[in-house]
Design an enzyme around this catalytic site. Structure first.
Site, PDB file in Angstrom:
ATOM      1  N   LYS A 157       0.864  -1.185   0.000  1.00  0.00           N
ATOM      2  CA  LYS A 157       0.000   0.000   0.000  1.00  0.00           C
ATOM      3  C   LYS A 157       0.902   1.237   0.000  1.00  0.00           C
ATOM      4  O   LYS A 157       1.570   1.521   0.996  1.00  0.00           O
ATOM      5  CB  LYS A 157      -0.894   0.047   1.242  1.00  0.00           C
ATOM      6  CG  LYS A 157      -1.844   1.231   1.192  1.00  0.00           C
ATOM      7  CD  LYS A 157      -2.409   1.612   2.536  1.00  0.00           C
ATOM      8  CE  LYS A 157      -1.511   2.523   3.344  1.00  0.00           C
ATOM      9  NZ  LYS A 157      -1.172   3.834   2.720  1.00  0.00           N
TER      10      LYS A 157
ATOM     11  N   ALA B  77       1.690   5.375  -0.052  1.00  0.00           N
ATOM     12  CA  ALA B  77       1.041   6.525   0.594  1.00  0.00           C
ATOM     13  C   ALA B  77      -0.014   7.112  -0.349  1.00  0.00           C
ATOM     14  O   ALA B  77       0.163   7.101  -1.570  1.00  0.00           O
ATOM     15  CB  ALA B  77       2.092   7.575   0.924  1.00  0.00           C
TER      16      ALA B  77
ATOM     17  N   GLY C 133       6.928   4.573   8.566  1.00  0.00           N
ATOM     18  CA  GLY C 133       6.021   5.692   8.839  1.00  0.00           C
ATOM     19  C   GLY C 133       6.156   6.136  10.282  1.00  0.00           C
ATOM     20  O   GLY C 133       7.194   5.910  10.921  1.00  0.00           O
ATOM     21  N   SER C 134       5.106   6.711  10.791  1.00  0.00           N
ATOM     22  CA  SER C 134       5.195   7.320  12.126  1.00  0.00           C
ATOM     23  C   SER C 134       5.171   6.267  13.238  1.00  0.00           C
ATOM     24  O   SER C 134       4.613   5.174  13.066  1.00  0.00           O
ATOM     25  CB  SER C 134       4.030   8.290  12.333  1.00  0.00           C
ATOM     26  OG  SER C 134       2.823   7.559  12.463  1.00  0.00           O
TER      27      SER C 134
ATOM     28  N   GLU D 226      10.004   0.672  10.630  1.00  0.00           N
ATOM     29  CA  GLU D 226      10.967   1.771  10.518  1.00  0.00           C
ATOM     30  C   GLU D 226      10.169   3.034  10.803  1.00  0.00           C
ATOM     31  O   GLU D 226       9.411   3.508   9.970  1.00  0.00           O
ATOM     32  CB  GLU D 226      11.565   1.757   9.111  1.00  0.00           C
ATOM     33  CG  GLU D 226      12.868   2.502   9.027  1.00  0.00           C
ATOM     34  CD  GLU D 226      12.703   3.858   8.388  1.00  0.00           C
ATOM     35  OE1 GLU D 226      12.488   4.825   9.164  1.00  0.00           O
ATOM     36  OE2 GLU D 226      12.781   3.966   7.162  1.00  0.00           O
TER      37      GLU D 226
ATOM     38  N   CYS E 185      13.304  10.348   7.654  1.00  0.00           N
ATOM     39  CA  CYS E 185      13.338   9.880   9.051  1.00  0.00           C
ATOM     40  C   CYS E 185      14.718  10.043   9.652  1.00  0.00           C
ATOM     41  O   CYS E 185      14.865  10.046  10.868  1.00  0.00           O
ATOM     42  CB  CYS E 185      12.941   8.412   9.117  1.00  0.00           C
ATOM     43  SG  CYS E 185      11.315   8.110   8.490  1.00  0.00           S
TER      44      CYS E 185
ATOM     45  N   GLU F 294       9.787  15.464  15.796  1.00  0.00           N
ATOM     46  CA  GLU F 294      10.448  15.285  14.505  1.00  0.00           C
ATOM     47  C   GLU F 294      10.003  16.444  13.615  1.00  0.00           C
ATOM     48  O   GLU F 294       8.810  16.564  13.297  1.00  0.00           O
ATOM     49  CB  GLU F 294      10.020  13.928  13.919  1.00  0.00           C
ATOM     50  CG  GLU F 294      10.907  13.437  12.820  1.00  0.00           C
ATOM     51  CD  GLU F 294      10.531  12.028  12.357  1.00  0.00           C
ATOM     52  OE1 GLU F 294       9.422  11.539  12.661  1.00  0.00           O
ATOM     53  OE2 GLU F 294      11.361  11.413  11.671  1.00  0.00           O
TER      54      GLU F 294
HETATM   55  C1  SIN Z   1      13.240   7.400   5.335  1.00  0.00           C
HETATM   56  O1  SIN Z   1      13.173   8.587   5.522  1.00  0.00           O
HETATM   57  O2  SIN Z   1      12.391   6.643   5.807  1.00  0.00           O
HETATM   58  C2  SIN Z   1      14.326   6.758   4.507  1.00  0.00           C
HETATM   59  C3  SIN Z   1      15.530   7.579   4.336  1.00  0.00           C
HETATM   60  C4  SIN Z   1      16.651   6.878   3.610  1.00  0.00           C
HETATM   61  O3  SIN Z   1      16.502   5.767   3.101  1.00  0.00           O
HETATM   62  O4  SIN Z   1      17.722   7.448   3.571  1.00  0.00           O
END
Ligand code: SIN
Length: 473
Positions: A170, A172, A224-225, A246, A280, A377
């Site tokens: 799925k 986004a 995601g979050s 993650e 992230c 974040e």
């Molecule tokens: C992410 O922001 O989830 C991935 C970032 C990356 O692969 O460098």
């Protein structure tokens, strides 16, 4: 019209579909089919049926198809990059880099699948032999984010497919086009019908529940979050589903008194301003030693003020829009809150874009750990600087967060670098560098940033079970 639409014609829909718009302008790009939860359950059943034939191929047989997929992604890199820029707003050069980064995961796992070795373990009895084999976990599901609409799909789908699994993804709601184009290219490469299915939806919570509770699903991978990750984890408990999560981060970027400041500034430009701060692993808090604070801020301020902000399709643009006007409003509110509590905006790039999704890149000093700008974040182009006066203080502030994804450290002292790296409670630590993501390295976090690793040989392990076989002689 963007070129990728040609590839995904069969996924286009009428007014009741999912509307995709360019965040730089608000212009409509396409409307794609929105899958209902019942249709997604059907896709899982079809994927599971396709899996048996795929799992029966040799690892080399699977690698050949994946290799072809990799080549087709690269052959269509300009089309994919244009789609990423259109739906995610990322500047074109950065979008192209993402497509190549995403393709590298397919190439890597095509090869890694051939090395899914078992073991012969020294026996506990002379008339027995102890062996292990590794087998794909079965049918998998994945939920991918809008900030890397290509790379987060391939980073999950490629290891699953290399391991002999099926996978339903799925994407986004904001960025389904790149994922659908990847699916189309996978079919052209020879992936069996339905084995790798992309199911955009307007009901992400409902589909997430199906992904966690469908009896044929053996694993879910989510990027995601942390908030949504916790919901999925609770839903997955009933099936004792394998998970890779993650989740959010709050990366510290430490600049010690002996750091090469020019190198550290280059590191911030990479670690903070990639994708307009929407990754992230983006540096979230710059912890800068007192003795170099002013010199560092002056250099960083000059670099940030010179950033070119605009529509990602325009020549030379380095910072595009955020994913939505709400995202930009949230970032502005975090800065206003910090300024209200005594912080100062000391440098800012020019930003005359008309769309409310833009946020001006800036440097904020006088930030304290108690401010929301330091504890949440940011997911925007704001460099928040906190003064520190010792190695111990830097480590204490850096670790004082529920998150543990990435950390960055700049120092010229190798002993200190090693010591601080060991003390940082994060899944990834970059020393004297602002970019740590690569298909060869294990990407993932600790604490509330989740668990599981993507990329490297560990990324394949996430999609495999170990079976112990005892052979009586
Ligand atoms: C992410 O922001 O989830 C991935 C970032 C990356 O692969 O460098």
């Amino acid at each position: 019209m963007i070129e990728a639409i040609r590839l995904i014609e069969s996924a286009l829909a009428g007014a009741d579909g999912l509307h995709v718009a360019n965040p730089a302008t608000g212009e409509a790009i396409a409307t794609v089919r929105a899958w209902s939860t019942a249709e997604v359950a059907g896709a899982i059943a079809r994927a599971d049926r396709a899996r048996a034939g795929w799992a029966a191929l040799t690892a080399s047989g699977r690698a050949e198809v994946l290799r072809k997929w990799y080549e087709l992604i690269l052959a269509n890199e300009a089309v994919l990059a244009e789609a990423v820029t259109a739906e995610a707003g990322k500047p074109l050069a950065e979008a192209l880099a993402e497509v190549r980064y995403g393709a590298a995961y397919v190439q890597w796992f095509a090869e890694e699948g051939r090395r899914a070795n078992g073991e012969v373990i020294p026996t506990f009895a002379n008339d027995r032999r102890v062996l292990t084999i590794r087998q794909g976990v079965g049918t998998c599901t994945a939920i991918t984010p809008w900030n890397f609409p290509v790379a987060m799909v391939t980073r999950k789908a490629a290891p699953a497919l290399a391991a002999g699994c099926a996978i339903v993804v799925k994407p986004a709601e904001a960025t389904p086009i790149s994922a659908l184009a990847l699916e189309w290219l996978g079919q052209r490469a020879g992936l069996p019908e339905g084995l790798f299915a992309v199911t955009p939806t307007g009901d992400p919570a409902g589909v997430g529940r199906v992904f966690c509770t469908h009896p044929l699903v053996r694993k879910l991978s989510f990027t995601g979050s942390t908030r949504v990750g916790k919901v999925l984890m609770a839903q997955a408990a009933d099936q004792v589903l394998r998970l890779s999560l993650e989740l959010g981060g709050n990366a510290p970027f430490i600049v010690m008194d002996d750091a090469d400041l020019d190198r550290a500034v280059r590191g911030v430009m990479d670690a903070k301003f990639r994708n307009a701060g929407q990754t992230c692993v983006c540096a979230n808090r710059l912890l800068v030693h007192d003795t170099v604070h002013d010199a560092f801020v002056a250099k960083l301020g000059a670099a940030v003020a010179s950033l070119k902000v605009g529509d990602g399709r325009d020549e030379g643009v380095q910072i595009g829009p955020l994913i939505s006007p709400e995202a930009a409003r949230r970032v502005a509110a975090l800065v206003a809150d910090a300024v209200g509590a005594g912080a100062q905006v000391v440098a800012e790039a020019a930003c005359d874009a008309a769309s409310p999704a833009f946020a001006a890149p800036c440097v904020v000093t006088g930030v304290t750990p108690a401010m929301a700008l330091a504890s949440s974040e940011i997911f925007g182009p704001v460099a928040a600087v906190i003064r520190v006066s010792s190695e111990a203080e830097a480590i204490t502030i850096a670790n004082d967060t529920p998150y543990g994804l990435a950390a960055y450290l700049f120092t010229a002292d190798t002993g200190r670098a090693w010591r601080m790296m060991e003390a940082l409670e994060f899944g990834m630590v970059a020393i004297n560098d602002g970019r740590l993501s690569s298909e060869v390295a294990p990407f993932g976090g600790v604490k509330q940033s989740g668990f599981g690793r993507e990329g490297s040989s560990h990324g394949l392990t996430e999609y495999m079970e170990i079976k112990y076989a005892l052979l009586g002689l």
